[in-house]
Design a protein around this motif. Structure first.
Motif, PDB file in Angstrom:
ATOM      1  N   MET A  38       0.514  -1.297  -0.018  1.00  0.00           N
ATOM      2  CA  MET A  38      -0.026   0.114   0.051  1.00  0.00           C
ATOM      3  C   MET A  38       0.956   1.062  -0.058  1.00  0.00           C
ATOM      4  O   MET A  38       1.797   1.473   0.783  1.00  0.00           O
ATOM      5  CB  MET A  38      -0.911  -0.141   1.172  1.00  0.00           C
ATOM      6  CG  MET A  38      -2.123   0.987   1.142  1.00  0.00           C
ATOM      7  SD  MET A  38      -3.380   0.552   2.303  1.00  0.00           S
ATOM      8  CE  MET A  38      -2.772   0.945   3.662  1.00  0.00           C
ATOM      9  N   LEU A  39       0.775   2.038  -1.001  1.00  0.00           N
ATOM     10  CA  LEU A  39       1.368   3.382  -1.160  1.00  0.00           C
ATOM     11  C   LEU A  39       0.549   4.534  -0.760  1.00  0.00           C
ATOM     12  O   LEU A  39      -0.363   4.856  -1.638  1.00  0.00           O
ATOM     13  CB  LEU A  39       2.281   3.342  -2.456  1.00  0.00           C
ATOM     14  CG  LEU A  39       3.099   2.223  -3.059  1.00  0.00           C
ATOM     15  CD1 LEU A  39       3.475   2.232  -4.374  1.00  0.00           C
ATOM     16  CD2 LEU A  39       4.135   2.226  -2.197  1.00  0.00           C
ATOM     17  N   ILE A  40       0.921   5.298  -0.017  1.00  0.00           N
ATOM     18  CA  ILE A  40       0.008   6.267   0.471  1.00  0.00           C
ATOM     19  C   ILE A  40       0.842   7.654   0.176  1.00  0.00           C
ATOM     20  O   ILE A  40       1.806   8.054   0.668  1.00  0.00           O
ATOM     21  CB  ILE A  40      -0.207   6.089   2.121  1.00  0.00           C
ATOM     22  CG1 ILE A  40      -0.702   4.909   2.358  1.00  0.00           C
ATOM     23  CG2 ILE A  40      -1.310   7.316   2.597  1.00  0.00           C
ATOM     24  CD1 ILE A  40      -0.868   4.500   3.612  1.00  0.00           C
ATOM     25  N   VAL A  41       0.140   8.635  -0.392  1.00  0.00           N
ATOM     26  CA  VAL A  41       0.569   9.812  -0.686  1.00  0.00           C
ATOM     27  C   VAL A  41       0.135  10.684  -0.092  1.00  0.00           C
ATOM     28  O   VAL A  41      -1.317  11.140  -0.328  1.00  0.00           O
ATOM     29  CB  VAL A  41       0.714   9.939  -2.278  1.00  0.00           C
ATOM     30  CG1 VAL A  41       1.645  11.240  -2.689  1.00  0.00           C
ATOM     31  CG2 VAL A  41       1.207   8.845  -2.990  1.00  0.00           C
ATOM     32  N   ASP A  42       0.588  11.795   0.691  1.00  0.00           N
ATOM     33  CA  ASP A  42      -0.201  12.934   1.545  1.00  0.00           C
ATOM     34  C   ASP A  42      -0.567  13.992   0.578  1.00  0.00           C
ATOM     35  O   ASP A  42       0.273  14.672  -0.096  1.00  0.00           O
ATOM     36  CB  ASP A  42       0.805  13.413   2.669  1.00  0.00           C
ATOM     37  CG  ASP A  42       0.219  13.931   3.646  1.00  0.00           C
ATOM     38  OD1 ASP A  42      -1.115  14.117   3.852  1.00  0.00           O
ATOM     39  OD2 ASP A  42       0.907  14.269   4.881  1.00  0.00           O
ATOM     40  N   ASP A  43      -1.708  14.447   0.882  1.00  0.00           N
ATOM     41  CA  ASP A  43      -2.247  15.590   0.132  1.00  0.00           C
ATOM     42  C   ASP A  43      -2.127  15.700  -1.664  1.00  0.00           C
ATOM     43  O   ASP A  43      -2.032  16.562  -2.181  1.00  0.00           O
ATOM     44  CB  ASP A  43      -1.387  16.959   0.593  1.00  0.00           C
ATOM     45  CG  ASP A  43      -1.909  17.466   2.169  1.00  0.00           C
ATOM     46  OD1 ASP A  43      -2.790  16.709   2.685  1.00  0.00           O
ATOM     47  OD2 ASP A  43      -1.643  18.519   2.423  1.00  0.00           O
ATOM     48  N   LEU A  44      -2.366  14.520  -1.985  1.00  0.00           N
ATOM     49  CA  LEU A  44      -2.010  14.241  -3.629  1.00  0.00           C
ATOM     50  C   LEU A  44      -3.583  14.385  -4.133  1.00  0.00           C
ATOM     51  O   LEU A  44      -4.541  13.613  -3.945  1.00  0.00           O
ATOM     52  CB  LEU A  44      -1.555  12.962  -3.789  1.00  0.00           C
ATOM     53  CG  LEU A  44      -1.314  12.676  -5.169  1.00  0.00           C
ATOM     54  CD1 LEU A  44      -0.561  13.723  -5.847  1.00  0.00           C
ATOM     55  CD2 LEU A  44      -1.081  11.274  -5.463  1.00  0.00           C
ATOM     56  N   ASN A  45      -3.666  15.560  -5.187  1.00  0.00           N
ATOM     57  CA  ASN A  45      -4.763  15.572  -5.722  1.00  0.00           C
ATOM     58  C   ASN A  45      -4.766  14.843  -6.875  1.00  0.00           C
ATOM     59  O   ASN A  45      -4.040  13.951  -7.282  1.00  0.00           O
ATOM     60  CB  ASN A  45      -5.126  17.377  -6.078  1.00  0.00           C
ATOM     61  CG  ASN A  45      -4.187  17.949  -6.936  1.00  0.00           C
ATOM     62  OD1 ASN A  45      -3.403  17.501  -7.482  1.00  0.00           O
ATOM     63  ND2 ASN A  45      -4.143  19.207  -7.018  1.00  0.00           N
ATOM     64  N   ASP A  46      -5.486  15.464  -7.951  1.00  0.00           N
ATOM     65  CA  ASP A  46      -5.502  14.570  -9.291  1.00  0.00           C
ATOM     66  C   ASP A  46      -4.630  14.978 -10.290  1.00  0.00           C
ATOM     67  O   ASP A  46      -4.610  14.656 -11.291  1.00  0.00           O
ATOM     68  CB  ASP A  46      -7.087  14.653 -10.027  1.00  0.00           C
ATOM     69  CG  ASP A  46      -7.227  15.985 -10.503  1.00  0.00           C
ATOM     70  OD1 ASP A  46      -6.531  16.982 -10.069  1.00  0.00           O
ATOM     71  OD2 ASP A  46      -8.665  16.114 -10.591  1.00  0.00           O
ATOM     72  N   TRP A  47      -3.641  15.704  -9.752  1.00  0.00           N
ATOM     73  CA  TRP A  47      -2.493  16.052 -10.683  1.00  0.00           C
ATOM     74  C   TRP A  47      -1.264  15.015 -11.050  1.00  0.00           C
ATOM     75  O   TRP A  47      -0.196  14.927 -10.884  1.00  0.00           O
ATOM     76  CB  TRP A  47      -1.823  17.298 -10.160  1.00  0.00           C
ATOM     77  CG  TRP A  47      -2.567  18.631 -10.206  1.00  0.00           C
ATOM     78  CD1 TRP A  47      -3.815  18.709 -10.503  1.00  0.00           C
ATOM     79  CD2 TRP A  47      -2.207  19.688 -10.019  1.00  0.00           C
ATOM     80  NE1 TRP A  47      -4.301  19.852 -10.365  1.00  0.00           N
ATOM     81  CE2 TRP A  47      -3.302  20.605 -10.294  1.00  0.00           C
ATOM     82  CE3 TRP A  47      -0.985  20.513  -9.873  1.00  0.00           C
ATOM     83  CZ2 TRP A  47      -3.321  21.945 -10.154  1.00  0.00           C
ATOM     84  CZ3 TRP A  47      -0.782  21.688  -9.896  1.00  0.00           C
ATOM     85  CH2 TRP A  47      -1.965  22.631  -9.819  1.00  0.00           C
ATOM     86  N   CYS A  82      -6.471  15.009   6.771  1.00  0.00           N
ATOM     87  CA  CYS A  82      -5.682  13.824   6.892  1.00  0.00           C
ATOM     88  C   CYS A  82      -6.187  13.069   8.034  1.00  0.00           C
ATOM     89  O   CYS A  82      -6.333  11.779   7.891  1.00  0.00           O
ATOM     90  CB  CYS A  82      -4.196  14.356   7.264  1.00  0.00           C
ATOM     91  SG  CYS A  82      -3.686  15.359   5.922  1.00  0.00           S
ATOM     92  N   GLY A  83      -6.146  13.532   9.171  1.00  0.00           N
ATOM     93  CA  GLY A  83      -6.561  12.691  10.451  1.00  0.00           C
ATOM     94  C   GLY A  83      -7.939  11.967  10.464  1.00  0.00           C
ATOM     95  O   GLY A  83      -7.897  10.689  10.332  1.00  0.00           O
ATOM     96  N   PRO A  84      -9.124  12.503  10.238  1.00  0.00           N
ATOM     97  CA  PRO A  84     -10.261  11.743  10.010  1.00  0.00           C
ATOM     98  C   PRO A  84     -10.179  10.932   8.692  1.00  0.00           C
ATOM     99  O   PRO A  84     -10.841   9.751   8.701  1.00  0.00           O
ATOM    100  CB  PRO A  84     -11.249  12.875   9.928  1.00  0.00           C
ATOM    101  CG  PRO A  84     -10.593  14.113   9.544  1.00  0.00           C
ATOM    102  CD  PRO A  84      -9.312  14.129  10.038  1.00  0.00           C
ATOM    103  N   SER A  85      -9.648  11.198   7.489  1.00  0.00           N
ATOM    104  CA  SER A  85      -9.643  10.327   6.486  1.00  0.00           C
ATOM    105  C   SER A  85      -8.774   8.976   6.676  1.00  0.00           C
ATOM    106  O   SER A  85      -9.351   7.938   6.432  1.00  0.00           O
ATOM    107  CB  SER A  85      -8.888  11.218   5.247  1.00  0.00           C
ATOM    108  OG  SER A  85      -8.829  10.223   4.158  1.00  0.00           O
ATOM    109  N   ARG A  86      -7.623   9.230   7.204  1.00  0.00           N
ATOM    110  CA  ARG A  86      -6.820   8.198   7.462  1.00  0.00           C
ATOM    111  C   ARG A  86      -7.546   7.072   8.598  1.00  0.00           C
ATOM    112  O   ARG A  86      -7.589   5.940   8.619  1.00  0.00           O
ATOM    113  CB  ARG A  86      -5.333   8.636   7.867  1.00  0.00           C
ATOM    114  CG  ARG A  86      -4.977   9.267   6.750  1.00  0.00           C
ATOM    115  CD  ARG A  86      -3.468   9.762   7.195  1.00  0.00           C
ATOM    116  NE  ARG A  86      -2.737  10.261   5.887  1.00  0.00           N
ATOM    117  CZ  ARG A  86      -1.840   9.991   5.356  1.00  0.00           C
ATOM    118  NH1 ARG A  86      -1.013   8.841   5.801  1.00  0.00           N
ATOM    119  NH2 ARG A  86      -1.243  10.662   4.271  1.00  0.00           N
ATOM    120  N   ALA A  87      -8.008   7.754   9.685  1.00  0.00           N
ATOM    121  CA  ALA A  87      -8.775   7.203  10.799  1.00  0.00           C
ATOM    122  C   ALA A  87     -10.051   6.230  10.247  1.00  0.00           C
ATOM    123  O   ALA A  87     -10.183   5.135  10.401  1.00  0.00           O
ATOM    124  CB  ALA A  87      -9.324   8.010  11.689  1.00  0.00           C
TER     125      ALA A  87
END
Length: 489
Positions: A38-47, A82-87
């Motif tokens: 699983m590869l997680i990228v912080d604050d990545l939009n559709d760019w 970030c916090g609620p999304s990942r939780a």
């Protein structure tokens, strides 16, 4: 073929771990159960290339992954923070169920509500069913919850490296700033994380594995070495769609909820000549993290696990880069909720694209199903394997994003419907208005459309959990204080 139900460690009637280690069944176990990367990228939009969110995007490694995977072009975070999304992803529970609307300490998630008290984190579920688990970087909001992985490679504090003085934006409440720094990739934490997980992939494992690598960029500050800026010459950088007074037709509560005074506005960036610089810096940050993704994918390709590993790449939410006068996440509009979701099963059917509305909440049940594990009945997301088999399969669901108590966005293939806690509404028809410039909510001819979309609103709106805190704006800060939560900036 081995009976999956009885062969899983931790299941009823299973042989003991010692017996497994003294048998040839381990070889069969490794063949029978796919690994997960699983590869997680912080604050990545559709760019990124597969989503075609920006014409200057250069992401060859993510493009290569998508070339043998299913890209969900209409995937949305369950929360634009970030916090609620990942939780939500790690528990398999929606924010409206748990009351986790703001940031939360990783080890406080289970104490957040009755619903989370007995939740089993995604990594723990695999661990409980015989998998070796390892992680590095930002996986939960800060690091990882204690005991959620067998091995954890750590994470630097914050989103460094940092300069002694910022280049441009000096508000101490935010990491936001942009410029070429440091000199070498080797000075970036994401580079170290990529190599840590690459080393794990090069190791001989005696049972299936679940690995997660959490990258920090393109989270602000948008600092990466100069060579990544050079990849995006400033004179060639195209600006995103933007119109002044874009918020003139949205309800007043929308302006309060999305007011983030610590961030620059697009009007400020234009007046001060920084808009193109910010776009370049974000593009450079995305290209840099794409190179780190490449380090991991190359390691997987060279490993013994290349043919039996599911790969999933996701961002935790989207990000405004000037659209709607913002450089921020934390809204219920398309720019903040839409994020990459790319899934490559162990036996991929090649490049596929699905525009069905899906949620990151769907990751938990999808990975469990893909790997042949028993269903976790507490999961609130939906299994996406039907769309992996047929990306155009019948799909009657909508993606729901929640931002604070009773504030929700409903996304279908055609519409975005937003309802706020005071009953105010927004409605956008994406077949006519991809940029969400015209709010149709007050148009009588769309009354029935709104009624149908409202059927997807959550049945439960849990109050703010006392374990959460918010660091975005004064409106939600007051909400957390009223709820008895920490309410710290």
């Amino acid at each position: 073929m081995i009976n999956r139900r009885n062969f899983l460690l931790g299941s009823a009637g299973v042989a003991t771990a010692a017996a497994l280690y003294n048998s040839d069944w381990l070889t069969e176990l490794k063949k029978e159960y796919p690994n997960v990367l699983m590869l997680i990228v912080d604050d990545l939009n559709d760019w990124v290339g597969p989503m075609q969110g920006h014409p200057n995007a250069k992401t060859p490694n993510i493009d290569k992954l998508a070339g043998n995977a299913t890209t969900f072009t209409n995937a949305h975070a369950s929360a634009p923070l970030c916090g609620p999304s990942r939780a939500s992803i790690m528990t398999g529970l929606a924010p409206s169920t748990t009351g986790i609307y703001g940031h939360i300490n990783d080890n406080d998630i289970r104490a957040a509500s009755d619903k989370t008290a007995h939740s089993i984190f995604l990594s723990e579920y695999f661990k409980d069913h015989g998998y070796y688990t390892a992680a590095v970087g930002k996986v939960f909001h800060q690091r990882v919850a204690d005991g959620s992985f067998d091995d954890y490679g750590g994470r630097v504090k914050g989103f460094g490296p940092y300069r002694d003085e910022k280049f441009v934006w000096n508000d101490p409440r935010t990491n936001t700033d942009w410029g070429a720094f440091p000199e070498k990739d080797e000075q970036m934490p994401d580079y170290d994380s990529a190599h840590w997980i690459a080393d794990k992939l090069a190791t001989d494992h005696d049972k299936p594995f679940f690995m997660a690598c959490g990258f920090l960029r393109p989270h602000a500050p948008w600092y990466v070495p100069q060579k990544w800026f050079d990849m995006h010459p400033i004179e060639q950088v195209q600006l995103p769609p933007y119109i002044p007074k874009d918020l003139a037709d949205v309800p007043e509560i929308a302006k309060k909820v999305t007011d983030h005074p610590m961030m620059p506005t697009t009007e400020w960036a234009l007046e001060n000549g920084h808009y193109r610089d910010i776009v370049q810096a974000y593009l450079a940050s995305v290209s840099f993290v794409d190179s780190c993704v490449g380090i991991v994918l190359d390691a997987l390709e060279k490993s013994a696990y290349a043919d039996n590993t599911a790969v999933v790449l996701w961002g935790d939410h989207g990000y405004h880069i000037g659209e709607k006068d913002k450089f921020a996440k934390m809204t219920l509009w398309e720019r903040a909720t839409r994020t990459p979701l790319i899934i490559k099963p162990p036996k991929s059917q090649g490049k596929q694209v699905s525009n069905k509305p899906v949620s990151l909440l769907d990751l938990y049940p999808t990975l469990v199903k893909m790997c042949g594990l028993p269903e976790n009945p507490t999961n609130e997301g939906r299994d996406l394997t039907p769309l992996l088999n047929d990306p155009n399969a019948k799909w009657q669901h909508a993606a729901v994003t929640t931002y604070g108590e009773k504030n929700h966005a409903i996304k279908t293939e055609k519409y975005r419907y937003i309802r706020y806690e005071d009953g105010s509404e927004e409605l956008y028809d994406h077949t006519l208005d991809r940029n969400e410039w015209r709010n149709l909510a007050t148009d009588p001819q769309y009354a029935e459309v709104k009624r149908e979309l409202a059927k997807h609103l959550p049945a439960i709106d849990a109050p703010w959990s006392e374990k959460t805190y918010y660091d975005g704006n004064d409106y939600f800060l007051q909400k957390t204080v009223e709820a008895g939560a920490k309410g710290r900036m």
